[in-house]
Scaffold this motif. Sequence first.
Motif, PDB file in Angstrom:
ATOM      1  N   GLY A  73      19.081   8.446  58.219  1.00  0.00           N
ATOM      2  CA  GLY A  73      18.930   8.109  56.804  1.00  0.00           C
ATOM      3  C   GLY A  73      18.153   6.823  56.654  1.00  0.00           C
ATOM      4  N   ILE A  74      17.003   6.885  56.004  1.00  0.00           N
ATOM      5  CA  ILE A  74      16.159   5.697  55.867  1.00  0.00           C
ATOM      6  C   ILE A  74      16.295   5.127  54.447  1.00  0.00           C
ATOM      7  N   VAL A  75      16.420   3.797  54.391  1.00  0.00           N
ATOM      8  CA  VAL A  75      16.579   3.113  53.107  1.00  0.00           C
ATOM      9  C   VAL A  75      15.216   2.686  52.566  1.00  0.00           C
ATOM     10  N   ASN A  88      24.174   0.298  50.548  1.00  0.00           N
ATOM     11  CA  ASN A  88      24.131  -0.368  51.854  1.00  0.00           C
ATOM     12  C   ASN A  88      25.282   0.066  52.747  1.00  0.00           C
ATOM     13  N   PRO A 145      23.357   1.494  60.815  1.00  0.00           N
ATOM     14  CA  PRO A 145      22.172   2.204  60.335  1.00  0.00           C
ATOM     15  C   PRO A 145      21.670   3.196  61.383  1.00  0.00           C
ATOM     16  N   SER A 167      10.298  -3.466  51.709  1.00  0.00           N
ATOM     17  CA  SER A 167      10.411  -3.963  53.078  1.00  0.00           C
ATOM     18  C   SER A 167       9.217  -3.554  53.923  1.00  0.00           C
ATOM     19  N   ALA A 202       9.122   5.935  55.412  1.00  0.00           N
ATOM     20  CA  ALA A 202      10.415   6.595  55.584  1.00  0.00           C
ATOM     21  C   ALA A 202      10.216   8.066  55.960  1.00  0.00           C
TER      22      ALA A 202
END
Lengths: 252, 246
Positions: B79-81, B52, B75, B87, B147
Motif C-alpha cells: 500500500g503506497i501513500v 497513517n 509500511p 513527497s 505509486a
Amino acid sequence: MRGKTKILAPAVLVSVLVVLWWAAVAVSETIIVPTPWRVVLGIVELARQGTLLDHIAASLFRVGSGYLLAAALAIPLGIFMGWFHGLFAALNPLTQILRPISPIAWIPLAIIWFGVGNMAPIFLIFLSSFFPIVLETTAGVHTIERQYIRAAQNFGVGGAALFRQVVVPAALPHIIVGMRISLGVAWLVVVAAEMIALKSGLGYLIIDSRNAGNRYDLVVAGMAIIGVIGLVLDNAMRRLERLKEVRWKYGR
Amino acid sequence: MAAKIAVRNLWKIYPTPDGPLSVLEGIDFTVAEGEFVAVVGPSGCGKTTLLNIVAGFEPGDRGAVAVDAVPVSGPSRKGIVISQQGSVFPWLTVRRNLMFGLDGLPRQEKRRLADHYAELVGLKGFEEAFPYQTSGGMLKRVEVARALVVKPEILYMDEPFAALDALTRVRMRLELLRILAQEKHTVLLVTHDVEEAIHLADRILILSSRPASIRSILKVPFAQPRKLTSPEFIELKEQILRELGV
Ligand SMILES: Nc1ncnc2c1ncn2[C@@H]1O[C@H](COP(=O)(O)OP(=O)(O)OP(=O)(O)O)[C@@H](O)[C@H]1O
Ligand SMILES: [Mg+2]
C-alpha cells in the motif's frame, strides 16, 4: 540581477576604491603605503622571480589537504549526528565548545605537536574546516522533511540505501553551504598559519617581504593575490550550489 | 470474502504537553478488494492520523488494523501513500523519482516502466525535468505515477488534490478514474472535499470532529461516469455537508 550589472557594479566599486587609494597615497605623501601601480609592479616582480607560483601552490596544497581531510571526516560524522539522536546528544556539547575557539589559538599547540613543517598549518586548516561542515551537515539531516523518509520506507528502502538515496541527497544543499563556509575560513587560516616560521606560502611571502627590507608593495601584492584566490575559490563553490540536484533548497 | 482492509475499534491518543489528546475513538470499518472508500471529516479531526495508522507509519493505541487479514506492523509496498504535503524527491528528476521504488529490476526495465507510467499520467516530455521545474499539478501526477509504478494493491491518498486549483482538481479526478478503470487498486482516500468524495468513491465514511468517530457510512449509488451537476449528486452532497455540520 541582470548578468551585466552583476559584473559591472562590483567592477565600478573596485575601480572607485582603487582611485581613492591612489589619491590618498598621493595626498598624504606616505612612503610606506604603496600606490596601486607599485603593487602591480610588485606582482610582476614576484611573477618574474618565479617564486609566486610556488608560494600559491604551497598555500593551496595546505588548504587542499586539511580541507579535504576535514570534509572526509565531517560529512559522515554530521550525517550520523543528524540521524542518531543519541550520538547528537553525546557529541553536540563538545562541538559547541570547540567550535568558537579560533584556529589561531591552536597555533602554539600545533607547533608543539607538529613542528614548523606542513603538518601544523594542515592541522589548523583541518580544525577550522571541520566544525562548519559538521554543523551544517547535521542541520541538513535535521531539516529533512519527514514525508521523504516515509516515502522511502513505503517503497521498502531502508538501512544503507536510505542514507545513500534519501538522507545524503536531502542534506546535500546544507553540506555544500558548510563546505563553502569552511573553505573561506580555511583560506583565512592558512595565511595566518604560514606567518609562523615556514619558508613558503602566501602568508610567508607577506611576512618575509616586510622583514626583508620593508617591501610594503610586495606585502600588499600578497594581500591582493590572497583576496583574488579567495574570490575564485568562493565562486567555484557557488557553482556547486547551482547544480540541479541541490537548487530546490536554495529557492531557484 | 475477507476484507482487504479491516479496521477494528481503533483508538489513538497523542501525548502532548497539555495532556493526552484523543484523536481517534473506536474507528471501525472495512474496505473490500478493489473498493474505493473515501473518508471525509472536518479539518483536524484525525483523518491523516487514521490513514497513517492504516498504512503502517504509526501504531494505534487500541484496536486492530489488518490488511489481507494480516495485522499491520509497518509500511509496505503493498500500500503506497500519496501524502498531503507531497513527497516527490526534489533532488531527483521525474524519471528518477518514478524509478525510485523499482530497485532490483534491470535498468532498462526500470526505465521502461517509469516512462510508461509517466505517459499514463500525462508527463510525457517531462521525464528529465526536476520537480522544481514543474507545476503543482504535475508534481501530484509524479507522485501518483511513482505509486502506481510499483503496482501496489492499495493506494492511500491523503488530500491528494487539495492544493490544486479547481479545474486541475477535477481533471486529476477524471484521470484517476481512468487509471483505476485499467488497473484495479483498492483505494482509501482522505479528503475534506465532499464533491471529490462523491465523484470518486464507492462508499463514504463520515467522521465527526476531533476526536474522530464514525458518524455514518454511506454508499454512493451512482454509476461512473458521474455527473457533478445532477440533482441526485447535489442532493447527496448537501446531505453529507449537513452531517458535517455545515
Ligand atoms: N504526532 C502528533 N503529536 C501530537 N498531536 C498530533 C500529532 N499528529 C497529529 N496531531 C493532532 O491530532 C489531530 C488530528 O490531526 P490530523 O493531521 O490527523 O488531522 P486531519 O483530519 O488530517 O486534519 P487536516 O484536515 O487539516 O489535514 C490534530 O489536532 C493534530 O494537532
Ligand atoms: Mg490531514
